[in-house]
Design a protein around this motif. Sequence first.
Motif, PDB file in Angstrom:
ATOM      1  N   TYR A 119     -32.415 -26.736  75.259  1.00 33.79           N
ATOM      2  CA  TYR A 119     -32.836 -25.514  75.956  1.00 33.79           C
ATOM      3  C   TYR A 119     -32.586 -24.282  75.083  1.00 33.79           C
ATOM      4  CZ  TYR A 119     -33.562 -22.184  79.705  1.00 33.79           C
ATOM      5  OH  TYR A 119     -34.032 -21.148  80.471  1.00 33.79           O
TER       6      TYR A 119
ATOM      7  N   PHE B  27     -35.203 -23.885  72.276  1.00 33.63           N
ATOM      8  CA  PHE B  27     -36.469 -23.273  72.686  1.00 33.63           C
ATOM      9  C   PHE B  27     -36.286 -21.826  73.139  1.00 33.63           C
ATOM     10  CE2 PHE B  27     -37.826 -27.768  73.174  1.00 33.63           C
ATOM     11  CZ  PHE B  27     -38.859 -27.723  72.261  1.00 33.63           C
ATOM     12  N   CYS B  28     -35.186 -21.497  73.775  1.00 36.44           N
ATOM     13  CA  CYS B  28     -34.950 -20.109  74.204  1.00 36.44           C
ATOM     14  C   CYS B  28     -34.887 -19.167  73.013  1.00 36.44           C
ATOM     15  CB  CYS B  28     -33.656 -20.005  75.013  1.00 36.44           C
ATOM     16  SG  CYS B  28     -33.879 -20.434  76.729  1.00 36.44           S
TER      17      CYS B  28
ATOM     18  N   LYS C  81     -36.609 -19.428  70.387  1.00 39.20           N
ATOM     19  CA  LYS C  81     -37.923 -19.342  69.737  1.00 39.20           C
ATOM     20  C   LYS C  81     -39.013 -18.850  70.672  1.00 39.20           C
ATOM     21  CE  LYS C  81     -36.430 -22.786  66.481  1.00 39.20           C
ATOM     22  NZ  LYS C  81     -35.127 -22.179  66.465  1.00 39.20           N
TER      23      LYS C  81
ATOM     24  N   ALA D 260     -39.646 -21.854  77.567  1.00 37.21           N
ATOM     25  CA  ALA D 260     -38.582 -22.804  77.228  1.00 37.21           C
ATOM     26  C   ALA D 260     -38.498 -23.952  78.232  1.00 37.21           C
ATOM     27  CB  ALA D 260     -37.240 -22.088  77.128  1.00 37.21           C
TER      28      ALA D 260
ATOM     29  N   LEU E 121     -41.222 -26.513  77.632  1.00 34.60           N
ATOM     30  CA  LEU E 121     -41.071 -27.196  76.351  1.00 34.60           C
ATOM     31  C   LEU E 121     -39.902 -28.176  76.367  1.00 34.60           C
ATOM     32  CD1 LEU E 121     -41.911 -24.202  74.020  1.00 34.60           C
ATOM     33  CD2 LEU E 121     -43.380 -26.131  74.640  1.00 34.60           C
ATOM     34  N   VAL E 122     -38.841 -27.852  77.082  1.00 33.53           N
ATOM     35  CA  VAL E 122     -37.719 -28.785  77.236  1.00 33.53           C
ATOM     36  C   VAL E 122     -38.197 -30.021  77.991  1.00 33.53           C
ATOM     37  CG1 VAL E 122     -35.484 -29.159  78.359  1.00 33.53           C
ATOM     38  CG2 VAL E 122     -35.911 -27.042  77.107  1.00 33.53           C
TER      39      VAL E 122
ATOM     40  N   THR F 212     -40.324 -32.126  75.789  1.00 32.76           N
ATOM     41  CA  THR F 212     -39.511 -32.813  74.783  1.00 32.76           C
ATOM     42  C   THR F 212     -38.875 -34.082  75.347  1.00 32.76           C
ATOM     43  OG1 THR F 212     -39.047 -30.760  73.597  1.00 32.76           O
ATOM     44  CG2 THR F 212     -37.496 -32.578  73.261  1.00 32.76           C
TER      45      THR F 212
ATOM     46  N   ALA G  41     -38.310 -32.292  69.457  1.00 31.37           N
ATOM     47  CA  ALA G  41     -38.373 -30.894  69.897  1.00 31.37           C
ATOM     48  C   ALA G  41     -39.130 -30.039  68.879  1.00 31.37           C
ATOM     49  CB  ALA G  41     -36.964 -30.339  70.111  1.00 31.37           C
ATOM     50  N   ARG G  42     -38.899 -30.286  67.614  1.00 34.88           N
ATOM     51  CA  ARG G  42     -39.603 -29.541  66.564  1.00 34.88           C
ATOM     52  C   ARG G  42     -41.106 -29.803  66.638  1.00 34.88           C
ATOM     53  NH1 ARG G  42     -41.412 -30.620  61.528  1.00 34.88           N
ATOM     54  NH2 ARG G  42     -41.457 -28.879  60.070  1.00 34.88           N
TER      55      ARG G  42
ATOM     56  N   LEU H  88     -42.539 -27.954  69.528  1.00 33.87           N
ATOM     57  CA  LEU H  88     -42.663 -26.536  69.196  1.00 33.87           C
ATOM     58  C   LEU H  88     -43.873 -26.278  68.301  1.00 33.87           C
ATOM     59  CD1 LEU H  88     -41.510 -23.650  69.280  1.00 33.87           C
ATOM     60  CD2 LEU H  88     -40.139 -24.261  67.273  1.00 33.87           C
TER      61      LEU H  88
ATOM     62  N   TYR I 265     -46.962 -26.486  70.358  1.00 33.46           N
ATOM     63  CA  TYR I 265     -47.049 -25.283  71.189  1.00 33.46           C
ATOM     64  C   TYR I 265     -47.605 -24.107  70.373  1.00 33.46           C
ATOM     65  CZ  TYR I 265     -45.482 -21.056  73.562  1.00 33.46           C
ATOM     66  OH  TYR I 265     -45.433 -19.808  74.139  1.00 33.46           O
TER      67      TYR I 265
END
Length: 95
Positions: free
Chosen positions: A21, A24-25, A27, A32, A35-36, A39, A64-65, A68, A71
């Motif tokens: 979390y 993503f927060c 970025k 977030a 995206l979490v 992931t 996660a990368r 991102l 996204y």
Amino acid sequence: MERRRCARRRALFERHFESVYRFFCNKVPRDADDLVQETFLECVGAKERFRQDASFRTFLFAIARKVLLKYRERWARATRARSSTPLGSPPSISR
């Protein structure tokens, strides 16, 4: 057996949720939460590809990368499309 598997998954989620979390927060704070979720869903789908020679955290943050990067690609596409559409009809970001 299934109950143990669910308990292990829950423990992994609880152990790593905060750090994913925060990732993503830092970025994209506005998205977030989504995206979490994406992931962790990707992680469940990719569990067969997890190799034991790396830590689970490394595996999770690689996912996660990638989430991102996907996204950002969607955002860039939507931004380009928005700049080429007439005013009043902004495109939506499709997932």
